[in-house]
Structures are given as C-alpha cells and as structure tokens.
Design a protein around this motif. Structure first.
Motif, PDB file in Angstrom:
ATOM      1  N   LEU A 184      -8.519  21.095 -26.711  1.00  0.00           N
ATOM      2  CA  LEU A 184      -7.195  20.085 -26.980  1.00  0.00           C
ATOM      3  C   LEU A 184      -6.189  21.215 -27.410  1.00  0.00           C
ATOM      4  CD1 LEU A 184      -8.459  16.592 -28.010  1.00  0.00           C
ATOM      5  CD2 LEU A 184      -7.462  17.329 -25.741  1.00  0.00           C
ATOM      6  N   MET A 241      -5.162  23.322 -24.994  1.00  0.00           N
ATOM      7  CA  MET A 241      -4.382  22.722 -23.752  1.00  0.00           C
ATOM      8  C   MET A 241      -2.911  22.586 -24.288  1.00  0.00           C
ATOM      9  SD  MET A 241      -7.237  19.981 -22.381  1.00  0.00           S
ATOM     10  CE  MET A 241      -6.172  18.946 -21.595  1.00  0.00           C
ATOM     11  N   ILE A 277       0.471  24.379 -22.616  1.00  0.00           N
ATOM     12  CA  ILE A 277       1.644  23.527 -22.164  1.00  0.00           C
ATOM     13  C   ILE A 277       2.707  24.110 -22.801  1.00  0.00           C
ATOM     14  CG2 ILE A 277       2.678  21.357 -22.207  1.00  0.00           C
ATOM     15  CD1 ILE A 277      -0.179  20.363 -21.848  1.00  0.00           C
ATOM     16  N   THR A 293      -4.988  13.944 -19.312  1.00  0.00           N
ATOM     17  CA  THR A 293      -3.632  14.816 -19.115  1.00  0.00           C
ATOM     18  C   THR A 293      -3.018  14.938 -17.748  1.00  0.00           C
ATOM     19  OG1 THR A 293      -4.828  16.244 -20.785  1.00  0.00           O
ATOM     20  CG2 THR A 293      -3.106  17.297 -19.293  1.00  0.00           C
ATOM     21  N   GLU A 294      -4.099  14.693 -16.791  1.00  0.00           N
ATOM     22  CA  GLU A 294      -3.376  14.626 -15.496  1.00  0.00           C
ATOM     23  C   GLU A 294      -2.697  13.494 -15.033  1.00  0.00           C
ATOM     24  OE1 GLU A 294      -5.350  14.658 -10.679  1.00  0.00           O
ATOM     25  OE2 GLU A 294      -6.666  14.972 -12.522  1.00  0.00           O
ATOM     26  N   GLU A 332      -1.058  11.757 -17.437  1.00  0.00           N
ATOM     27  CA  GLU A 332       0.287  11.909 -18.136  1.00  0.00           C
ATOM     28  C   GLU A 332       1.172  12.711 -17.208  1.00  0.00           C
ATOM     29  OE1 GLU A 332       1.486  10.722 -20.952  1.00  0.00           O
ATOM     30  OE2 GLU A 332      -0.362   9.400 -21.204  1.00  0.00           O
ATOM     31  N   GLN A 344      -0.912  24.966 -15.980  1.00  0.00           N
ATOM     32  CA  GLN A 344      -1.685  24.311 -17.277  1.00  0.00           C
ATOM     33  C   GLN A 344      -3.217  25.003 -17.004  1.00  0.00           C
ATOM     34  OE1 GLN A 344      -3.817  21.375 -17.416  1.00  0.00           O
ATOM     35  NE2 GLN A 344      -4.215  20.902 -19.622  1.00  0.00           N
TER      36      GLN A 344
END
Length: 117
Positions: A8, A11, A15, A53-54, A56, A94
C-alpha cells in the motif's frame, strides 16, 4: 501482513511520484499490478486493495480511460513504448506488486518511464 502494508505504501508513493499534483487531471491511467495468486489472507487483502484502487481510478477518470495490465511478473511483458501505446498515451502510470516479484526487465522499464515523464 507486513507485505500488504508495504505494498500500500509503494502504491501511494507510485501514484504521488507518477502524477505529482497532476493525478486529479489525468485523462488516461495505466495500472500495472503484478499477478497475485493464493488463498491466504495476505493475498486476498492484496487482491482487494488492487481492485479498490482500480475502482477509485475509474471513478476519477472513467472506466474507458483506465487500462489494467497485470503483467509485471512476466519477463519483457512491457516495453519502452507501453506508456505511449494505444489506447494511451497515459498521463499516469501506477505499478504495484504485493506477493510476487516484478520482473527485473519490467522494473527497469518502469523506472525509465517515471524518470523520463
């Protein structure tokens, strides 16, 4: 579980580094997660994190402007032209891996893409 939190963090860093303050203005997003398999709690949590995440990103840029390529564990699955290839070019890229390694060749391409953005 440690890998999950580390993922996390990576990630979020990816981003922020890839988009800077421009993440909200991205028109095309390329997601490059590594393939995750397994039924243990850590794998399930990582799969859920990638799926969230996808969702969002899709809410921000629209599902048609989001490309997901879960290929980072395969050697030479991406190339220098991937960030600019159709349906791109991508404004934000990402890359993330939780329980499987990103192939070294793919890692070098991602580093180059971030450096030359």
């Amino acid at each position: 579980m440690t890998n999950f939190f580390r993922t996390l963090g990576y990630m979020l860093i990816g981003i922020l580094l890839a988009g800077g303050g421009q993440g909200a203005f991205a028109r095309q997003v390329l997601m490059l997660p590594a393939v995750i398999t397994g039924g243990n709690a850590e794998c399930v949590a990582a799969i859920d994190a990638f799926a969230n995440t996808e969702v969002e990103f899709a809410m921000v840029v629209g599902a048609t402007n989001l490309m997901r390529m879960p290929v980072l564990g395969r050697a030479n699955a991406i190339s220098q032209t991937t960030p600019a290839s159709a349906p791109g070019p991508y404004n934000l890229m990402q890359a993330a891996s939780a329980s499987s390694a990103i192939d070294d060749a793919n890692g070098a391409i991602i580093q180059s893409a971030f450096a030359n953005r």
